[in-house]
Design an enzyme around this catalytic site. Structure first.
Site, mmCIF file in Angstrom:
data_model
loop_
_atom_site.group_PDB
_atom_site.id
_atom_site.type_symbol
_atom_site.label_atom_id
_atom_site.label_comp_id
_atom_site.label_asym_id
_atom_site.label_seq_id
_atom_site.Cartn_x
_atom_site.Cartn_y
_atom_site.Cartn_z
ATOM 1 N N ALA A 52 0.835 -1.206 0.000
ATOM 2 C CA ALA A 52 0.000 0.000 0.000
ATOM 3 C C ALA A 52 0.868 1.255 0.000
ATOM 4 C CB ALA A 52 -0.871 -0.005 1.244
ATOM 5 N N GLY A 92 0.842 -5.395 1.500
ATOM 6 C CA GLY A 92 -0.390 -5.724 0.790
ATOM 7 C C GLY A 92 -0.119 -6.477 -0.508
ATOM 8 N N GLU A 95 0.168 -9.953 0.424
ATOM 9 C CA GLU A 95 -1.155 -10.447 0.848
ATOM 10 C C GLU A 95 -2.018 -10.789 -0.372
ATOM 11 O OE1 GLU A 95 -1.709 -7.120 3.549
ATOM 12 O OE2 GLU A 95 -2.074 -8.561 5.167
ATOM 13 N N GLU A 115 4.993 -4.438 7.404
ATOM 14 C CA GLU A 115 4.093 -3.495 8.089
ATOM 15 C C GLU A 115 4.564 -3.158 9.500
ATOM 16 O OE1 GLU A 115 3.212 -5.985 6.185
ATOM 17 O OE2 GLU A 115 1.387 -5.551 5.055
HETATM 18 C C1 LIG Z 1 12.092 -2.130 -1.119
HETATM 19 C C2 LIG Z 1 11.419 -0.827 -1.535
HETATM 20 C C3 LIG Z 1 10.067 -1.092 -2.100
HETATM 21 C C4 LIG Z 1 12.269 -0.154 -2.636
HETATM 22 O O1 LIG Z 1 13.517 0.204 -2.104
HETATM 23 P P1 LIG Z 1 14.512 1.155 -2.942
HETATM 24 O O2 LIG Z 1 14.661 0.618 -4.291
HETATM 25 O O3 LIG Z 1 15.719 1.346 -2.091
HETATM 26 O O4 LIG Z 1 13.739 2.525 -3.120
HETATM 27 P P2 LIG Z 1 13.270 3.563 -2.031
HETATM 28 O O5 LIG Z 1 14.139 4.748 -2.109
HETATM 29 O O6 LIG Z 1 13.090 2.934 -0.707
HETATM 30 O O7 LIG Z 1 11.839 3.931 -2.569
HETATM 31 C C5 LIG Z 1 11.674 4.671 -3.766
HETATM 32 C C6 LIG Z 1 10.572 5.677 -3.587
HETATM 33 O O8 LIG Z 1 9.343 4.977 -3.391
HETATM 34 C C7 LIG Z 1 8.744 5.403 -2.184
HETATM 35 N N1 LIG Z 1 8.048 4.234 -1.595
HETATM 36 C C8 LIG Z 1 8.494 2.985 -1.538
HETATM 37 N N2 LIG Z 1 7.581 2.174 -0.983
HETATM 38 C C9 LIG Z 1 6.533 2.969 -0.697
HETATM 39 C C10 LIG Z 1 5.258 2.729 -0.102
HETATM 40 N N3 LIG Z 1 4.879 1.483 0.268
HETATM 41 N N4 LIG Z 1 4.425 3.761 0.033
HETATM 42 C C11 LIG Z 1 4.782 5.003 -0.348
HETATM 43 N N5 LIG Z 1 5.967 5.309 -0.920
HETATM 44 C C12 LIG Z 1 6.818 4.297 -1.078
HETATM 45 C C13 LIG Z 1 9.890 5.897 -1.303
HETATM 46 O O9 LIG Z 1 9.433 6.801 -0.351
HETATM 47 C C14 LIG Z 1 10.781 6.539 -2.360
HETATM 48 O O10 LIG Z 1 10.257 7.808 -2.688
HETATM 49 P P3 LIG Z 1 10.940 9.145 -2.168
HETATM 50 O O11 LIG Z 1 12.400 9.044 -2.444
HETATM 51 O O12 LIG Z 1 10.655 9.176 -0.697
HETATM 52 O O13 LIG Z 1 10.236 10.224 -2.884
HETATM 53 C C15 LIG Z 1 11.346 0.113 -0.325
HETATM 54 O O14 LIG Z 1 10.944 1.379 -0.739
HETATM 55 C C16 LIG Z 1 10.398 -0.345 0.732
HETATM 56 O O15 LIG Z 1 10.746 -1.180 1.536
HETATM 57 N N6 LIG Z 1 9.207 0.234 0.762
HETATM 58 C C17 LIG Z 1 8.239 0.015 1.818
HETATM 59 C C18 LIG Z 1 7.463 -1.226 1.573
HETATM 60 C C19 LIG Z 1 6.401 -1.414 2.608
HETATM 61 O O16 LIG Z 1 6.573 -1.114 3.777
HETATM 62 N N7 LIG Z 1 5.270 -1.948 2.183
HETATM 63 C C20 LIG Z 1 4.142 -2.206 3.031
HETATM 64 C C21 LIG Z 1 3.238 -1.055 3.041
HETATM 65 S S1 LIG Z 1 1.845 -1.307 4.109
HETATM 66 C C22 LIG Z 1 0.820 -2.340 3.245
HETATM 67 O O17 LIG Z 1 1.130 -2.750 2.188
HETATM 68 C C23 LIG Z 1 -0.507 -2.641 3.846
HETATM 69 C C24 LIG Z 1 -1.438 -3.195 3.069
HETATM 70 C C25 LIG Z 1 -2.716 -3.649 3.519
HETATM 71 C C26 LIG Z 1 -3.403 -2.750 4.450
HETATM 72 C C27 LIG Z 1 -4.728 -3.283 4.690
HETATM 73 C C28 LIG Z 1 -5.299 -2.578 5.774
HETATM 74 C C29 LIG Z 1 -6.593 -3.190 6.150
HETATM 75 C C30 LIG Z 1 -7.086 -2.539 7.370
HETATM 76 C C31 LIG Z 1 -8.349 -3.141 7.850
HETATM 77 C C32 LIG Z 1 -8.645 -2.782 9.254
HETATM 78 C C33 LIG Z 1 -9.252 -1.459 9.394
HETATM 79 C C34 LIG Z 1 -9.376 -1.164 10.812
HETATM 80 C C35 LIG Z 1 -10.169 0.062 11.030
HETATM 81 C C36 LIG Z 1 -9.552 0.800 12.135
HETATM 82 C C37 LIG Z 1 -10.520 1.658 12.793
HETATM 83 O O18 LIG Z 1 -11.368 1.157 13.498
HETATM 84 O O19 LIG Z 1 -10.377 2.877 12.605
#
Ligand SMILES: CC(C)(COP(=O)(O)OP(=O)(O)OC[C@H]1O[C@@H](n2cnc3c(N)ncnc32)[C@H](O)[C@@H]1OP(=O)(O)O)[C@@H](O)C(=O)NCCC(=O)NCCSC(=O)/C=C/CCCCCCCCCCCCC(=O)O
Length: 717
Positions: A52, A92, A95, A115
């Site tokens: 996400a 995600g 997932e 996460e």
């Molecule tokens: C490994 C990477 C992907 C890449 O690494 P690298 O090549 O070194 O590059 P980076 O410099 O790190 O990244 C490049 C640019 O991309 C941006 N980036 C990267 N990943 C993301 C991201 N996930 N989101 C946003 N931006 C991202 C990064 O910032 C760089 O840009 P800039 O230089 O800053 O401009 C590495 O980037 C990496 O590890 N990324 C993170 C991956 C990650 O953490 N992924 C998981 C994200 S969370 C997720 O996926 C969750 C999904 C499901 C959620 C479902 C929720 C359901 C909820 C239901 C319950 C609800 C409850 C209700 C509550 C209530 O009651 O209120």
């Protein structure tokens, strides 16, 4: 199979609204079309999905909940769905892949549920499906650490069905073709039981104890364990409900925001800026094909190890053969240990090859290196002598770096004929482990030199943070008032163990007194003697507890005079089992010594509560942070936070000192500083900084807007 496959995924990041809708539409279309026999889901541009968009978690209800139904939709499809994983499948993204009936991965792909590192848990049923697929121990490990695992490991764990070296999409289509018509029930993870362990309860209990100990107040790992426990105890649907509940708790805990801020801050600091408008976008780095390290003490050894690990050939230099042999042995030992941790071991590092690592006492061997890192001890005269020599020996383009924690870069540069190529590279001990590299530009440092040092940080897998030149730079400059307050608190009635406890409960890996014992009290003592604050150069008649009209505590000097240098001598602020021991025990001798000291100086001992300990230490550190920002020593609060998280053991789930200040509220920080400053008017570190006052006066804008309130562009920038 072109007619029977559907490519419905398209983005590396799940931009939920568009992506999920496209996925849902595609799946429904495929389901309704009798000519479609199987579905393949892949990413675009060689990446499956990084999960996400983290920024979207500020409006969770709008985006978050939508992923789970899609994963269920995939899983319940009557046609086989195969995930073709290239690049990364994270969060995600993974997932989604877990909802598929089969997973094919490229050999270079990486998978994970990170996460937890952004203060959350896998909230799209990942905590319920993964244990069903790979068992509780492996799933718990992935979910509580957030680590990315390579495809080869994923195959061993059973997370993927196949790995391929060539075209993943073609392989996934082949697999999809093969499985058409086979029963899908056994492939639906939600229908599978969680594999049993003979000692499940004990295993989960121990896992919880372990993550709590390691997390030091960070909630997410603990709640991840609870979610996985639910998978072992409840039917799938109930487990999902529990996962959702726990996700909601994390989302509103504040820690998720801090960790997500830290994620972006670490990336923001790569976009450095320096005087005269030079910046990351305009300056290009020079290649570093060969480097040299001068001095093989603790720091030099770690730096050599880092360079070798980064595959950069190194010449390691010492002043004489005795030191060289001692240094060589220590470096080899470090490298052996590092090699053991790596796949391929010593062969990968190749450190026995003199073309990769050469030890010498001969300065002339430095004539062809692209970069030198001087890492001798903190003595200006010695450093200047070395830099003078280097400017004569090294080739004209070579970059000259000094590993210093406080000394003036301009003065060191003045000893050379190329001040534009002199730069500070402040490593943190142990240098092959710690992620931070503070990069300090001097008055004449060129943009190319800064870009090269930043490139070096990246090659060493470190976080480089560019800062200006002042005593202590950013990290240590903010540390001085913090440590000073800790010592003043002892004078006033506290004990080292009480102060350390409060700061460790806050989340610091180690409190100020344990830290000082570990680093060695003699280091600061030497520096204070050089500054004329203590020792023979102190003017006769100087009051014991005052320097330059300000409060001063001679306590650390008195301990050093007793030979109490910390762990290395077995005694410091604590006592240890032996010289070099690591187990700190409160020392009755020190308690008596403090009582006598207070009597000698007529200090009335008083009880100091936890709140005062925490506020005086942290708010004085933060106050210095505002001074640093106002002077343009760092270009934004993110820089200070990244430095503190990666170099000083600041708890990441509190987002760094400046982020923490913004969550406490700037008016509160200001009010408390005002109160403590009135009680201690001779302590400048407690006097609220003008920039903090200004931010409060303009109603405490969000942290990302702070810098726009600096009325003038600092001369340093
Ligand atoms: C490994 C990477 C992907 C890449 O690494 P690298 O090549 O070194 O590059 P980076 O410099 O790190 O990244 C490049 C640019 O991309 C941006 N980036 C990267 N990943 C993301 C991201 N996930 N989101 C946003 N931006 C991202 C990064 O910032 C760089 O840009 P800039 O230089 O800053 O401009 C590495 O980037 C990496 O590890 N990324 C993170 C991956 C990650 O953490 N992924 C998981 C994200 S969370 C997720 O996926 C969750 C999904 C499901 C959620 C479902 C929720 C359901 C909820 C239901 C319950 C609800 C409850 C209700 C509550 C209530 O009651 O209120």
């Amino acid at each position: 199979l072109s007619k029977s496959s559907q490519i419905v995924s398209g983005l590396a990041l799940i931009t939920f609204k568009l992506f999920l809708q496209a996925l849902e539409d595609g799946l429904k279309k495929a389901d309704a079309d009798p000519s479609v026999k199987a579905v393949m889901i892949c990413g675009e541009n060689g990446k499956f999905s990084a999960g996400a968009d983290i920024r979207g978690f500020s409006s969770p209800k709008r985006h978050g909940v939508a992923l789970s139904p899609i994963v269920s939709l995939i899983e319940s499809s009557e046609k086989p769905v195969v995930a073709a994983i290239e690049g990364v499948a994270l969060g995600g993204g993974l997932e989604v892949a877990l909802g598929c009936h089969y997973r094919v991965a490229h050999a270079k792909a990486r998978m994970g549920l990170p996460e937890v590192t952004i203060g959350l848990l896998p909230g799209a049923e990942g905590t319920q499906r993964l244990p069903r697929l790979i068992g509780v121990p492996a799933a718990l490990d992935m979910i509580t650490t957030g680590k990315h695992i390579p495809a080869t490991e994923a195959l061993k764990l059973g997370l993927v069905d196949e790995i391929v070296e060539e075209n993943t999409i073609e392989a996934a289509i082949r697999l999809a073709n093969k499985v058409i018509g086979q029963p899908l029930e056994p492939r639906r993870l939600s229908l599978k039981p969680v594999p049993k362990l003979p000692n499940m309860e004990a295993f989960l209990r121990e896992a919880l104890v372990k993550v709590k100990r390691q997390a030091r107040g960070c909630l997410a790992p603990e709640l991840c364990v609870q979610a996985v426990r639910a998978a072992t105890e409840r039917p799938f649907a109930e487990g999902v409900r529990r996962e959702r509940e726990l996700f909601g708790l994390l989302l509103s805990s504040g820690q998720a925001q801090a960790l997500q801020y830290a994620f972006f801050a670490e990336r923001a600091v790569r976009r450095w800026a320096a005087p005269g408008g030079a910046s990351w976008s305009s300056a290009a780095p020079q290649p570093v094909r060969k480097a040299a390290v001068i001095g093989l003490g603790t720091m030099g050894r770690g730096i050599v190890t880092s360079l070798v690990k980064a595959n950069i050939p190194v010449v390691a230099l010492e002043q004489d053969l005795e030191y060289l042999n001692k240094g060589r042995k220590a470096v080899m030992l470090l490298l052996e240990r590092e090699a053991m941790k790596m796949e391929g071991g010593a062969q990968t590092l190749d450190f026995h090859n003199p073309a990769r690592l050469q030890f010498t006492v001969d300065f002339d061997l430095l004539c062809d290196v692209d970069l030198v890192i001087e890492a001798v001890f903190e003595n200006m005269a010695l450093k200047k002598e070395i830099f003078h020599k280097l400017s004569k020996i090294c080739k004209p383009g070579a970059l000259l770096c000094t590993n210093t924690s406080a000394l003036n870069i301009d003065e060191i540069a003045s000893a050379t004929n190329r001040p534009q190529q002199v730069i500070g590279t402040h490593f943190f001990s142990p240098a092959h482990v710690m992620r931070l590299l503070e990069i300090i530009y001097g008055r004449h440092t060129s943009p190319t030199a800064i870009a090269t040092a930043m490139q070096l940080a990246k090659a060493l897998k470190k976080v480089g943070v560019v800062v200006g030149n002042c005593f202590g730079f950013v990290g240590n400059r903010m540390m001085f008032p913090y440590v000073q307050q800790a010592v003043f608190l002892l004078e006033e009635g506290s004990r080292p163990e009480a102060v350390d406890q409060v700061l460790e409960d806050f989340g610091f890996k180690i409190g100020p007194f344990r830290m000082s014992d570990l680093a060695g009290l003699d280091v600061g003592w030497r520096s204070r003697k050089e500054q004329g604050l203590t020792g023979p150069s102190l003017a006769a008649g100087t009051p014991a507890r005052q320097r330059h009209g300000q409060r001063y505590s001679p306590l650390p000097d008195l301990l050093c005079e007793q030979g109490r240098f910390g762990q290395k001598t077995g005694k410091g602020w604590y006592q240890y089992e032996r010289a070099g021991g690591r187990t700190a025990t409160p020392d009755p001798w020190l308690h008596d010594f403090l009582s006598q000291y207070r009597d000698t100086h007529g200090i009335q001992s008083r009880f100091i509560d936890q709140e005062e300990i925490l506020e005086r230490c942290l708010f004085s550190l933060i106050n210095e942070g505002f001074a640093i920002l106002a002077e343009g020593i760092a270009s934004g609060p993110e820089h200070l936070d990244v430095i503190y998280i990666n170099g000083y053991g600041w708890p990441k789930h509190r987002g760094g000192p400046m982020f923490y200040a913004s969550t406490v509220g700037l008016p509160r920080v200001l009010a408390k500083l005002q109160k403590y400053s009135e009680a201690h008017p001779d302590v400048p570190g407690l006097r609220p900084n003008a920039f903090l006052k200004k931010l409060v006066a303009v109603r405490s804008p969000p942290l990302k807007e702070w810098m726009s309130y600096l009325s003038h562009q600092s001369p340093k920038l």
